[in-house]
Design a protein around this motif. Structure first.
Motif, PDB file in Angstrom:
ATOM      1  N   SER A   2      28.001 -21.305 -21.259  1.00  0.00           N
ATOM      2  CA  SER A   2      27.129 -22.169 -20.462  1.00  0.00           C
ATOM      3  C   SER A   2      26.451 -21.370 -19.364  1.00  0.00           C
ATOM      4  O   SER A   2      26.977 -20.398 -18.859  1.00  0.00           O
ATOM      5  CB  SER A   2      27.956 -23.286 -19.844  1.00  0.00           C
ATOM      6  OG  SER A   2      28.929 -22.726 -18.990  1.00  0.00           O
ATOM      7  N   LYS A   5      21.431 -23.846 -15.463  1.00  0.00           N
ATOM      8  CA  LYS A   5      19.985 -24.111 -15.468  1.00  0.00           C
ATOM      9  C   LYS A   5      19.870 -25.501 -14.877  1.00  0.00           C
ATOM     10  O   LYS A   5      20.614 -26.396 -15.249  1.00  0.00           O
ATOM     11  CB  LYS A   5      19.440 -24.127 -16.894  1.00  0.00           C
ATOM     12  CG  LYS A   5      19.107 -22.776 -17.436  1.00  0.00           C
ATOM     13  CD  LYS A   5      17.588 -22.549 -17.422  1.00  0.00           C
ATOM     14  CE  LYS A   5      17.236 -21.101 -17.606  1.00  0.00           C
ATOM     15  NZ  LYS A   5      17.430 -20.301 -16.390  1.00  0.00           N
ATOM     16  N   SER A   7      18.637 -29.120 -14.621  1.00  0.00           N
ATOM     17  CA  SER A   7      18.100 -30.048 -15.620  1.00  0.00           C
ATOM     18  C   SER A   7      16.758 -30.574 -15.110  1.00  0.00           C
ATOM     19  O   SER A   7      16.474 -30.509 -13.914  1.00  0.00           O
ATOM     20  CB  SER A   7      19.070 -31.199 -15.823  1.00  0.00           C
ATOM     21  OG  SER A   7      19.118 -31.969 -14.644  1.00  0.00           O
ATOM     22  N   ARG A   9      16.002 -33.547 -14.602  1.00  0.00           N
ATOM     23  CA  ARG A   9      16.238 -34.550 -13.568  1.00  0.00           C
ATOM     24  C   ARG A   9      16.557 -33.903 -12.222  1.00  0.00           C
ATOM     25  O   ARG A   9      16.106 -34.374 -11.176  1.00  0.00           O
ATOM     26  CB  ARG A   9      17.381 -35.486 -13.957  1.00  0.00           C
ATOM     27  CG  ARG A   9      17.454 -36.678 -13.016  1.00  0.00           C
ATOM     28  CD  ARG A   9      18.785 -37.353 -13.040  1.00  0.00           C
ATOM     29  NE  ARG A   9      18.831 -38.415 -14.021  1.00  0.00           N
ATOM     30  CZ  ARG A   9      19.974 -38.952 -14.435  1.00  0.00           C
ATOM     31  NH1 ARG A   9      21.135 -38.511 -13.980  1.00  0.00           N
ATOM     32  NH2 ARG A   9      19.968 -39.915 -15.326  1.00  0.00           N
ATOM     33  N   GLN A  10      17.333 -32.828 -12.267  1.00  0.00           N
ATOM     34  CA  GLN A  10      17.648 -32.121 -11.017  1.00  0.00           C
ATOM     35  C   GLN A  10      16.382 -31.550 -10.377  1.00  0.00           C
ATOM     36  O   GLN A  10      16.192 -31.624  -9.160  1.00  0.00           O
ATOM     37  CB  GLN A  10      18.693 -31.028 -11.279  1.00  0.00           C
ATOM     38  CG  GLN A  10      20.082 -31.625 -11.545  1.00  0.00           C
ATOM     39  CD  GLN A  10      21.032 -30.669 -12.227  1.00  0.00           C
ATOM     40  OE1 GLN A  10      20.699 -29.515 -12.485  1.00  0.00           O
ATOM     41  NE2 GLN A  10      22.228 -31.152 -12.530  1.00  0.00           N
ATOM     42  N   GLU A  11      15.514 -31.000 -11.206  1.00  0.00           N
ATOM     43  CA  GLU A  11      14.235 -30.475 -10.696  1.00  0.00           C
ATOM     44  C   GLU A  11      13.437 -31.598 -10.030  1.00  0.00           C
ATOM     45  O   GLU A  11      12.829 -31.422  -8.978  1.00  0.00           O
ATOM     46  CB  GLU A  11      13.389 -29.896 -11.851  1.00  0.00           C
ATOM     47  CG  GLU A  11      14.042 -28.748 -12.611  1.00  0.00           C
ATOM     48  CD  GLU A  11      13.883 -27.403 -11.920  1.00  0.00           C
ATOM     49  OE1 GLU A  11      13.401 -27.364 -10.776  1.00  0.00           O
ATOM     50  OE2 GLU A  11      14.243 -26.379 -12.553  1.00  0.00           O
ATOM     51  N   ASP A  42      24.483 -34.920 -10.429  1.00  0.00           N
ATOM     52  CA  ASP A  42      23.330 -34.083 -10.072  1.00  0.00           C
ATOM     53  C   ASP A  42      23.322 -33.753  -8.585  1.00  0.00           C
ATOM     54  O   ASP A  42      23.089 -32.613  -8.187  1.00  0.00           O
ATOM     55  CB  ASP A  42      22.030 -34.809 -10.437  1.00  0.00           C
ATOM     56  CG  ASP A  42      21.871 -34.954 -11.946  1.00  0.00           C
ATOM     57  OD1 ASP A  42      22.167 -33.964 -12.654  1.00  0.00           O
ATOM     58  OD2 ASP A  42      21.458 -36.028 -12.408  1.00  0.00           O
TER      59      ASP A  42
ATOM     60  N   MET B  48      29.171 -26.279 -15.226  1.00  0.00           N
ATOM     61  CA  MET B  48      27.884 -25.652 -14.926  1.00  0.00           C
ATOM     62  C   MET B  48      28.045 -24.306 -14.243  1.00  0.00           C
ATOM     63  O   MET B  48      27.178 -23.453 -14.321  1.00  0.00           O
ATOM     64  CB  MET B  48      27.009 -26.573 -14.109  1.00  0.00           C
ATOM     65  CG  MET B  48      26.595 -27.775 -14.926  1.00  0.00           C
ATOM     66  SD  MET B  48      25.317 -28.741 -14.145  1.00  0.00           S
ATOM     67  CE  MET B  48      23.847 -27.861 -14.658  1.00  0.00           C
TER      68      MET B  48
END
Lengths: 216, 216
Positions: A2, A5, A7, A9-11, A42, B48
């Protein structure tokens, strides 16, 4: 494996916070048409990575000072023994000329001088060059004359951190530090040389850190 | 400023996963006497950051290969212009002796040779030492004779990443790279030297990264 990055939605959350800060999680949830519970992971990621800051009773704000403590922690966990190289050593009776040849043959910037495994001195390209412009006969003078002698050599130990080495290298303006091991000769402590760490090792580590997602 | 510190519960999750892997979130929730929903943010953080890996239909396992992509991303975001130093330059007619004196006065390892601001060559401590053991008269020979001449010099530009510099330094086994700016002289492209980046700059950056929680 993993990777971190953000997501989409996070951006989007970051974008909203930048525009509307301070903004509460209720307001964010409303803007994104999701529940507060759905946003919780998030927001946890974004605050723990230091991208957002959560101000109690105010809301989320965009952090002007992202925290890099993962990097900080990571760097402080790498040990000297993980990055050190083999030291190139000569005897202090070696002529300066032969020592320089040794330097080239081994493609290093610093030679360490030892006597029976015990570190007695160090000599760098800079020392050799200083001598060269001084006009000394390098076929006659032994390296012991121009070397920096113990106890005036900064050193590190295998269990020290890579961070400490880099710090000492910068502070003392040297290219390379010997790695020593403390042993005893009767009741007298002697410092055996077991490795070296230079700016080259630090640069190599840096490339390794940036080159793939894992180190070691 | 917030920092990423694992919470006691996250530490406990890691401990449980190490012991019992693979383990599902239901099993973890039961062990910790909390709901699955309550664990979700912690598990999101831990996967993550690459500490845990979530195997579909199997459960969580402890990752033997933690991901350092935050570090990876971070390193690749630092630019040459953020870490470069002022280059020390001499004219190619300077004698080798004077050039070495220049090297010491400025305490650098590499001199760059320019003509009207345009990079024409580079000469390092190593080149000077090689010449010194060759027995050449350094009061007579100009530095232009022993320098590495363009186009044989590896260079970088201001917008390149620090990672790229470090990579080129290691690949080409040099201590320092010039930073150039492309300009035009009529229709001919010329390379102006505007900085340099060395292993010292990389080491300094490394200390900065490890020394506090933020950079820049």
């Amino acid at each position: 494996m993993s990777t971190i990055k953000l997501s989409p939605r996070q951006e989007e959350i970051i974008k909203l916070v930048k525009e509307l800060e301070p903004i509460t999680s209720e307001q964010l949830a409303a803007k994104l048409s999701v529940t507060r519970a759905a946003l919780r992971p998030d927001l946890a990621i974004l605050t723990m990575t230091g991208i957002l800051e959560a101000k109690p009773k105010v809301g989320y704000i965009y952090s002007q000072k992202p925290s890099y403590s993962l990097i900080y922690d990571y760097i402080r966990n790498i040990k000297v023994k993980d990055i050190m190289s083999k030291p190139v050593m000569v005897d202090e009776n070696t002529t300066v000329y032969d020592a320089i040849v040794h330097l080239f043959l081994n493609d290093v910037g610093t030679l360490f001088i030892e006597s029976g495994g015990v570190l007695t001195g160090a000599v760098s390209r800079k020392d050799f060059l200083k001598m060269a412009i001084g006009g000394t006969d390098m076929h006659k003078v032994p390296v012991g004359i121009i070397m920096t002698r113990m106890p005036n050599i900064i050193f590190v130990e295998k269990e020290d951190t890579a961070y400490l080495v880099a710090q000492k290298i910068m502070e003392h303006e040297v290219d390379s530090l010997p790695v020593i091991e403390r042993t005893f000769n009767g009741s007298k402590e002697v410092l055996k040389i077991v490795g070296k760490v230079s700016k080259t090792n630090i640069t190599r580590l840096f490339v390794k850190m940036g080159g793939n997602n894992q180190v070691g």
